[in-house]
Design an enzyme around this catalytic site. Structure first.
Site, PDB file in Angstrom:
ATOM      1  N   TYR A 115     -12.686   7.585 -14.154  1.00  0.00           N
ATOM      2  CA  TYR A 115     -12.875   6.331 -13.402  1.00  0.00           C
ATOM      3  C   TYR A 115     -13.440   5.260 -14.337  1.00  0.00           C
ATOM      4  O   TYR A 115     -12.955   4.126 -14.370  1.00  0.00           O
ATOM      5  CB  TYR A 115     -13.798   6.571 -12.204  1.00  0.00           C
ATOM      6  CG  TYR A 115     -13.846   5.409 -11.236  1.00  0.00           C
ATOM      7  CD1 TYR A 115     -12.799   5.168 -10.353  1.00  0.00           C
ATOM      8  CD2 TYR A 115     -14.934   4.538 -11.204  1.00  0.00           C
ATOM      9  CE1 TYR A 115     -12.832   4.095  -9.469  1.00  0.00           C
ATOM     10  CE2 TYR A 115     -14.983   3.473 -10.314  1.00  0.00           C
ATOM     11  CZ  TYR A 115     -13.926   3.253  -9.450  1.00  0.00           C
ATOM     12  OH  TYR A 115     -13.957   2.187  -8.578  1.00  0.00           O
TER      13      TYR A 115
ATOM     14  N   ILE B  41     -19.474  -0.995  -2.461  1.00  0.00           N
ATOM     15  CA  ILE B  41     -19.000  -1.772  -1.306  1.00  0.00           C
ATOM     16  C   ILE B  41     -18.716  -0.818  -0.143  1.00  0.00           C
ATOM     17  O   ILE B  41     -18.189   0.284  -0.348  1.00  0.00           O
ATOM     18  CB  ILE B  41     -17.715  -2.555  -1.679  1.00  0.00           C
ATOM     19  CG1 ILE B  41     -17.913  -3.360  -2.978  1.00  0.00           C
ATOM     20  CG2 ILE B  41     -17.279  -3.475  -0.533  1.00  0.00           C
ATOM     21  CD1 ILE B  41     -19.021  -4.373  -2.972  1.00  0.00           C
TER      22      ILE B  41
ATOM     23  N   ASP C 101       0.854  -1.185   0.000  1.00  0.00           N
ATOM     24  CA  ASP C 101       0.000   0.000   0.000  1.00  0.00           C
ATOM     25  C   ASP C 101       0.891   1.237   0.000  1.00  0.00           C
ATOM     26  O   ASP C 101       2.071   1.179   0.346  1.00  0.00           O
ATOM     27  CB  ASP C 101      -0.927   0.020   1.229  1.00  0.00           C
ATOM     28  CG  ASP C 101      -2.201   0.832   0.985  1.00  0.00           C
ATOM     29  OD1 ASP C 101      -3.284   0.219   0.874  1.00  0.00           O
ATOM     30  OD2 ASP C 101      -2.118   2.073   0.910  1.00  0.00           O
TER      31      ASP C 101
ATOM     32  N   LYS D 224     -11.475   1.846 -15.491  1.00  0.00           N
ATOM     33  CA  LYS D 224     -11.960   0.510 -15.116  1.00  0.00           C
ATOM     34  C   LYS D 224     -12.323  -0.320 -16.349  1.00  0.00           C
ATOM     35  O   LYS D 224     -12.139  -1.539 -16.346  1.00  0.00           O
ATOM     36  CB  LYS D 224     -13.135   0.634 -14.145  1.00  0.00           C
ATOM     37  CG  LYS D 224     -12.744   1.251 -12.783  1.00  0.00           C
ATOM     38  CD  LYS D 224     -11.656   0.438 -12.064  1.00  0.00           C
ATOM     39  CE  LYS D 224     -11.412   0.911 -10.639  1.00  0.00           C
ATOM     40  NZ  LYS D 224     -10.394   0.093  -9.933  1.00  0.00           N
TER      41      LYS D 224
ATOM     42  N   THR E 273     -16.680   0.595   2.146  1.00  0.00           N
ATOM     43  CA  THR E 273     -15.268   0.803   2.494  1.00  0.00           C
ATOM     44  C   THR E 273     -15.038   2.302   2.690  1.00  0.00           C
ATOM     45  O   THR E 273     -15.955   3.105   2.495  1.00  0.00           O
ATOM     46  CB  THR E 273     -14.328   0.324   1.362  1.00  0.00           C
ATOM     47  OG1 THR E 273     -14.490   1.213   0.233  1.00  0.00           O
ATOM     48  CG2 THR E 273     -14.600  -1.096   0.927  1.00  0.00           C
TER      49      THR E 273
ATOM     50  N   ASN F 142      -5.295  -4.454  -6.843  1.00  0.00           N
ATOM     51  CA  ASN F 142      -6.548  -3.894  -6.335  1.00  0.00           C
ATOM     52  C   ASN F 142      -6.485  -2.408  -6.032  1.00  0.00           C
ATOM     53  O   ASN F 142      -7.523  -1.758  -5.948  1.00  0.00           O
ATOM     54  CB  ASN F 142      -6.905  -4.702  -5.066  1.00  0.00           C
ATOM     55  CG  ASN F 142      -7.905  -4.009  -4.197  1.00  0.00           C
ATOM     56  OD1 ASN F 142      -9.087  -3.975  -4.518  1.00  0.00           O
ATOM     57  ND2 ASN F 142      -7.453  -3.424  -3.101  1.00  0.00           N
TER      58      ASN F 142
END
Ligand SMILES: NC(=O)c1ccc[n+]([C@@H]2O[C@H](COP(=O)([O-])OP(=O)(O)OC[C@H]3O[C@@H](n4cnc5c(N)ncnc54)[C@H](O)[C@@H]3O)[C@@H](O)[C@H]2O)c1
Length: 251
Positions: free
Chosen positions: A156, A189, A39, A160, A191, A92
């Site tokens: 975005y 999701i 990360d 993707k 997060t 990811n």
């Protein structure tokens, strides 16, 4: 959580300092794999390592900004240096500049650099190492915005869709050399990425309305698909963008 029997195997996860990446790192460790937790946020990554250690797993943190070719090269080299091999890679790491004008030059460039070029850099280095040991499995994080349009977010959405294209490319390129390449396409999701929007009751209601199952997904539900895609149970699956979205893209 299913144990896929990954003892002796090595997994690398980018963006593993939180959300979907952390859930996947924990799931790989639960299945017995040693995990390189990567990360750009060091403290968050170290926290994931601590959580894996607390459940009896093996993990090491590696700082990596996936948009930097030298750091990506060093990350993959670190997996081999620390654990001797690389079997699974979950590319990811990503950002979502929701609310910003993605036609702004800097915002566009940053989205593409991290979300798309970052995946390409990772795949390139990972495949080289995997080929030396006879193969492996790569999963990239795309999005439902990699499958359908989004009128608000050009960068975005393009990034993707690009990840889905790269996934199909990688699958074909390495199909007969033992490397499978797939993508997960999460719906909304729960997060840090969606926390601000979801805290607004009106936006949360809209999210729930656009999702046939009527709720946001959990990071663990994406991790479950990633683990399956990496496991031998998915041994004949390659090049697939798998939507894990509560039915959002079914309409
Ligand atoms: N949460 C959602 O609703 C959702 C939906 C579809 C797709 N996704 C995708 O899932 C992935 C993970 O998102 P999340 O929801 O877990 O978000 P998150 O913000 O909780 O986690 C993303 C992680 O990536 C790290 N990161 C950001 N830029 C990086 C870089 N340049 N190099 C390395 N690490 C970096 C962050 O530090 C963070 O730990 C992203 O690619 C995102 O686009 C998320």
């Amino acid at each position: 959580m299913i144990n896929y029997g990954m003892d002796g195997k090595v997994a690398l996860v980018t963006g593993a300092g939180g959300g979907i990446g952390r859930a996947a790192a924990l799931a790989f460790a639960h299945s017995g794999a040693a995990v390189l937790v990567c990360d750009v946020q060091d403290a968050a990554g170290e926290e994931t390592v601590a959580q894996i250690a607390a459940q009896g797993g093996k993990a090491v943190f590696q700082h990596c900004d996936v948009s930097d070719p030298a750091q990506v090269k060093a990350m993959v080299a670190a997996a081999v240096a620390k654990f001797g091999r690389l079997d699974y890679a979950f590319n990811n790491a990503g950002i979502n500049s929701v609310g910003a004008n993605e036609y702004d030059d800097a915002t566009w460039a940053r989205s593409i650099d991290i979300n798309l070029t970052g995946v390409m850099l990772c795949m390139r280095e990972e495949a080289e190492v995997m080929l030396q040991s006879g193969g492996g499995a790569i999963v990239n994080t795309a999005s439902i915005n990699g499958l359908v349009g989004n009128g608000a977010q050009p960068a975005y959405t393009a990034s993707k869709h690009g990840v889905v294209g790269l996934t199909r490319h990688g699958a074909l390129r390495w199909a007969n050399q033992g490397i499978r390449v797939n993508a997960v396409c999460p719906g909304v999701i729960d997060t840090a990425m969606t926390a601000q929007a979801a805290a607004n009751p009106e936006i949360r209601a809209k999210i729930e309305q656009m999702t046939p199952m009527g709720r946001m997904g959990r990071p663990e539900e994406i991790a479950a698909a990633v683990l399956w895609l990496c496991s031998d149970a998915a041994g004949f699956v390659t090049g697939q963008p798998i939507a894990v979205d509560g039915g959002t893209t079914v309409y």
